[in-house]
Design a protein around this motif. Structure first.
Motif, PDB file in Angstrom:
ATOM      1  N   ASP A 152       0.899  -1.036   0.043  1.00  0.00           N
ATOM      2  CA  ASP A 152       0.103  -0.024   0.126  1.00  0.00           C
ATOM      3  C   ASP A 152       0.863   1.301   0.043  1.00  0.00           C
ATOM      4  O   ASP A 152       0.487   2.365  -0.634  1.00  0.00           O
ATOM      5  CB  ASP A 152      -0.716  -0.020   1.261  1.00  0.00           C
ATOM      6  CG  ASP A 152      -1.678  -0.976   1.219  1.00  0.00           C
ATOM      7  OD1 ASP A 152      -2.640  -1.358   0.313  1.00  0.00           O
ATOM      8  OD2 ASP A 152      -1.655  -1.828   2.201  1.00  0.00           O
ATOM      9  N   GLY A 153       1.996   1.274   0.658  1.00  0.00           N
ATOM     10  CA  GLY A 153       2.765   2.399   0.707  1.00  0.00           C
ATOM     11  C   GLY A 153       4.297   1.950   0.754  1.00  0.00           C
ATOM     12  O   GLY A 153       4.893   0.705   0.890  1.00  0.00           O
ATOM     13  N   LEU A 154       5.083   2.962   0.706  1.00  0.00           N
ATOM     14  CA  LEU A 154       6.638   2.772   0.350  1.00  0.00           C
ATOM     15  C   LEU A 154       7.197   3.864   1.092  1.00  0.00           C
ATOM     16  O   LEU A 154       7.125   5.059   0.792  1.00  0.00           O
ATOM     17  CB  LEU A 154       6.926   2.412  -0.995  1.00  0.00           C
ATOM     18  CG  LEU A 154       8.475   2.550  -1.500  1.00  0.00           C
ATOM     19  CD1 LEU A 154       9.120   1.220  -0.892  1.00  0.00           C
ATOM     20  CD2 LEU A 154       8.640   2.428  -3.199  1.00  0.00           C
ATOM     21  N   LEU A 155       8.277   3.468   1.799  1.00  0.00           N
ATOM     22  CA  LEU A 155       9.510   4.311   2.399  1.00  0.00           C
ATOM     23  C   LEU A 155      10.702   4.015   1.735  1.00  0.00           C
ATOM     24  O   LEU A 155      11.150   3.093   1.811  1.00  0.00           O
ATOM     25  CB  LEU A 155       9.535   4.044   3.954  1.00  0.00           C
ATOM     26  CG  LEU A 155      10.565   5.035   4.579  1.00  0.00           C
ATOM     27  CD1 LEU A 155      10.026   6.507   4.643  1.00  0.00           C
ATOM     28  CD2 LEU A 155      10.878   4.620   5.973  1.00  0.00           C
ATOM     29  N   THR A 156      11.364   5.100   1.040  1.00  0.00           N
ATOM     30  CA  THR A 156      12.311   4.875   0.101  1.00  0.00           C
ATOM     31  C   THR A 156      13.168   6.141   0.034  1.00  0.00           C
ATOM     32  O   THR A 156      12.735   7.165   0.630  1.00  0.00           O
ATOM     33  CB  THR A 156      11.855   4.496  -1.382  1.00  0.00           C
ATOM     34  OG1 THR A 156      12.862   4.180  -2.025  1.00  0.00           O
ATOM     35  CG2 THR A 156      10.917   5.608  -1.976  1.00  0.00           C
ATOM     36  N   GLY A 157      14.555   6.025  -0.661  1.00  0.00           N
ATOM     37  CA  GLY A 157      15.107   7.330  -0.593  1.00  0.00           C
ATOM     38  C   GLY A 157      14.980   7.898  -1.875  1.00  0.00           C
ATOM     39  O   GLY A 157      13.713   7.626  -2.629  1.00  0.00           O
ATOM     40  N   LEU A 158      15.309   8.898  -2.441  1.00  0.00           N
ATOM     41  CA  LEU A 158      15.215   9.573  -3.573  1.00  0.00           C
ATOM     42  C   LEU A 158      15.954   9.108  -4.551  1.00  0.00           C
ATOM     43  O   LEU A 158      17.307   8.917  -4.416  1.00  0.00           O
ATOM     44  CB  LEU A 158      15.398  11.061  -3.196  1.00  0.00           C
ATOM     45  CG  LEU A 158      14.464  11.733  -2.182  1.00  0.00           C
ATOM     46  CD1 LEU A 158      15.090  13.204  -1.879  1.00  0.00           C
ATOM     47  CD2 LEU A 158      13.133  12.152  -2.901  1.00  0.00           C
ATOM     48  N   HIS A 159      15.475   8.997  -5.789  1.00  0.00           N
ATOM     49  CA  HIS A 159      16.060   8.374  -6.834  1.00  0.00           C
ATOM     50  C   HIS A 159      16.297   9.225  -8.122  1.00  0.00           C
ATOM     51  O   HIS A 159      15.465  10.206  -8.332  1.00  0.00           O
ATOM     52  CB  HIS A 159      15.337   7.029  -7.295  1.00  0.00           C
ATOM     53  CG  HIS A 159      14.994   6.166  -6.230  1.00  0.00           C
ATOM     54  ND1 HIS A 159      16.005   5.180  -5.761  1.00  0.00           N
ATOM     55  CD2 HIS A 159      13.818   5.967  -5.356  1.00  0.00           C
ATOM     56  CE1 HIS A 159      15.416   4.507  -4.848  1.00  0.00           C
ATOM     57  NE2 HIS A 159      14.435   4.751  -4.592  1.00  0.00           N
ATOM     58  N   GLU A 160      17.410   8.994  -8.700  1.00  0.00           N
ATOM     59  CA  GLU A 160      17.921   9.781  -9.936  1.00  0.00           C
ATOM     60  C   GLU A 160      17.002   9.674 -11.109  1.00  0.00           C
ATOM     61  O   GLU A 160      16.277   8.648 -10.998  1.00  0.00           O
ATOM     62  CB  GLU A 160      19.361   9.572 -10.362  1.00  0.00           C
ATOM     63  CG  GLU A 160      20.299  10.089  -9.213  1.00  0.00           C
ATOM     64  CD  GLU A 160      21.664   9.589  -9.499  1.00  0.00           C
ATOM     65  OE1 GLU A 160      22.108   8.639 -10.199  1.00  0.00           O
ATOM     66  OE2 GLU A 160      22.869  10.652  -9.775  1.00  0.00           O
ATOM     67  N   PRO A 161      16.798  10.560 -11.913  1.00  0.00           N
ATOM     68  CA  PRO A 161      15.846  10.654 -13.017  1.00  0.00           C
ATOM     69  C   PRO A 161      15.810   9.066 -13.897  1.00  0.00           C
ATOM     70  O   PRO A 161      14.999   8.916 -14.312  1.00  0.00           O
ATOM     71  CB  PRO A 161      16.037  11.846 -13.761  1.00  0.00           C
ATOM     72  CG  PRO A 161      16.615  12.644 -12.763  1.00  0.00           C
ATOM     73  CD  PRO A 161      17.792  11.855 -12.072  1.00  0.00           C
ATOM     74  N   GLU A 162      17.067   8.762 -13.959  1.00  0.00           N
ATOM     75  CA  GLU A 162      17.310   7.528 -14.978  1.00  0.00           C
ATOM     76  C   GLU A 162      17.049   6.140 -14.259  1.00  0.00           C
ATOM     77  O   GLU A 162      17.009   5.224 -14.743  1.00  0.00           O
ATOM     78  CB  GLU A 162      18.778   7.594 -15.363  1.00  0.00           C
ATOM     79  CG  GLU A 162      19.135   8.804 -16.462  1.00  0.00           C
ATOM     80  CD  GLU A 162      19.596   9.695 -15.522  1.00  0.00           C
ATOM     81  OE1 GLU A 162      19.501   9.652 -14.127  1.00  0.00           O
ATOM     82  OE2 GLU A 162      20.255  10.925 -16.071  1.00  0.00           O
ATOM     83  N   ALA A 163      16.780   6.371 -12.910  1.00  0.00           N
ATOM     84  CA  ALA A 163      16.953   5.033 -11.897  1.00  0.00           C
ATOM     85  C   ALA A 163      15.626   4.210 -12.366  1.00  0.00           C
ATOM     86  O   ALA A 163      14.427   4.791 -12.336  1.00  0.00           O
ATOM     87  CB  ALA A 163      16.984   5.408 -10.509  1.00  0.00           C
ATOM     88  N   SER A 164      15.406   3.007 -12.685  1.00  0.00           N
ATOM     89  CA  SER A 164      14.521   2.056 -12.869  1.00  0.00           C
ATOM     90  C   SER A 164      13.675   1.891 -11.607  1.00  0.00           C
ATOM     91  O   SER A 164      12.510   1.359 -11.830  1.00  0.00           O
ATOM     92  CB  SER A 164      15.115   0.541 -13.253  1.00  0.00           C
ATOM     93  OG  SER A 164      15.790   0.088 -12.348  1.00  0.00           O
TER      94      SER A 164
END
Length: 425
Positions: free
Chosen positions: A360-372
């Motif tokens: 339902d939800g996700l805690l994650t870092g910030l990803h670069e524009p090209e990141a899959s």
């Protein structure tokens, strides 16, 4: 992403502790800003936080190929005892740069008089749709004999075959698992996709015995050029990390859980939030190409399957801590949306088209524009939520990468959706 927004040192070296990072919350398309210590106010009793317990390995070891100095990144241990490794060129600052892969037969001299031999490029991964050819067997990654370029081994083995776009029958107890999860005892699989290519980044290598001991004695954590200096292995371990008896673990830290402290976990538990552990051993990501992930070993234990299913039945939310937790959990869900205990290998790539079935939800870092990984975030939250969140992150100067700030994506509580797959745009 402006380069100055890269987090160059751990949070405890910038501020007062690991949890001294910022928390960007995207709830539906509404954005708010918090300190990570305020996380207990953003979740509620009955929610389950699914965490990856894989420990980070000191996976970088110096070596030589002839007269050339290299850094060996140990990525993934195969079923036949070989390891998938990446050779990198050492840099002046202590970080490394890309190096052409191979060649086959190259001998890499390691510390302590040991050697490894490069044998073949690691195959590609399945397409995002995870459609599989019929009546073909595939052995687990690293199993010999090797796959032909771009192909699979013929001859059905294991407990079944997989039809294109279909699910596997008999993969886990009492249900089916979507193609893309390499469940132990289901169909014996191996790397499939574009096949080995000249200059491939990862290669299967014949290695000396006792790689975990080699890493403990001579290894160090993998470090990327945006960081300021080498850090001790402890800086790359999360509070949830559990050492595996066989010495296996992750080549790179499951970094979304890094800001958690024991005190914060205790506070969350006291408020009725539950933690559900699983493991997924992350391989070496590409710092340059942002390719989809290679097959990785994972395990969802029975207790975690029970906790997640019970929370969903009671109306609680399932919030994955990190993209690795999403990949493992979504690899263990059957066609009915029930999570089953399973361990093995997964090649699953979560995309908006595939959607998510249980998260339902996700805690994650910030990803670069090209990141899959951004495809996974869009599958969880939708494109508009992602756009608004990242615009706010840039405007407020949030920090990126494993030592940076974190992003909590939650569903819009006002939407009366039957399940989280409705977030797909």
């Amino acid at each position: 992403m402006p380069p100055e927004l890269s987090a160059r040192v751990p949070a405890e070296q910038r501020g007062s502790g690991r949890d001294d990072v910022r928390l960007l919350v995207t709830r539906g398309t509404e954005v708010s800003h918090h300190a990570f210590r305020e996380l207990p106010g953003q979740v509620r009793a009955g929610d389950v936080l699914v965490v990856n317990t894989s420990a980070t390995l000191p996976a970088a070891v110096n070596g030589r190929v002839g007269g050339e100095r290299v850094v060996v990144h140990f990525s993934t241990r195969g079923e036949d005892g070989r390891w998938a490794v990446e050779l990198r060129a050492p840099g002046g600052s202590g970080a490394t740069g890309p190096r052409p892969g191979g060649p086959a037969g190259a001998v890499v001299r390691l510390p302590g008089g040991r050697e490894l031999v490069l044998e073949e490029p690691m195959g590609g991964v399945l397409s995002a749709g995870n459609a599989l050819p019929t009546t073909r067997s595939r052995r687990a990654p690293g199993h010999t004999p090797a796959l032909a370029p771009g192909g699979t081994e013929a001859g059905a083995v294991g407990r079944g075959t997989v039809e294109a776009g279909a699910t596997e029958v008999g993969a886990v107890e009492g249900g089916t698992v979507e193609a893309g999860a390499w469940a132990r005892g289901a169909v014996d699989r191996g790397p499939v996709g574009a096949g080995p290519a000249s200059g491939a980044r990862l290669w299967w290598a014949r290695v000396p015995e006792g790689v975990p001991g080699l890493l403990r004695r001579y290894g160090r954590p993998i470090r990327y050029a945006y960081t300021e200096r080498d850090q001790p292995l402890s800086a790359y371990q999360t509070v949830f990390a559990v050492a595996a008896p066989d010495g296996s673990g992750s080549a790179e830290m499951p970094s979304a859980a890094r800001p958690f402290t024991a005190a914060l976990v205790a506070e969350l538990v006291s408020r009725g939030v539950q933690f559900a552990p699983l493991s997924l051993d992350t391989g070496v990501a590409s710092a340059e190409a942002h390719e989809p992930p290679y097959p990785e070993r994972f395990s969802v234990p029975p207790t975690t399957a029970w906790l997640v299913n019970a929370a969903r039945a009671a109306g609680g939310r399932v919030i994955a801590v990190g993209t690795t937790a999403v990949r493992a959990l979504e690899s263990a869900v059957d066609a009915a949306g029930v999570v089953r205990p399973v361990s093995g290998w997964t090649d699953l790539v979560v995309t908006p088209r595939r959607g998510v079935r249980v998260v339902d939800g996700l805690l994650t870092g910030l990803h670069e524009p090209e990141a899959s990984h951004l495809l996974m975030l869009e599958a969880v939250a939708g494109r508009e939520a992602l756009r608004r969140g990242y615009e706010a992150a840039l405007e407020r100067r949030y920090l990126w990468h494993e030592f940076g700030d974190v992003h909590l994506l939650l569903p819009d509580e006002e939407r009366n959706a039957p399940d989280c797959s409705s977030n797909v745009r």
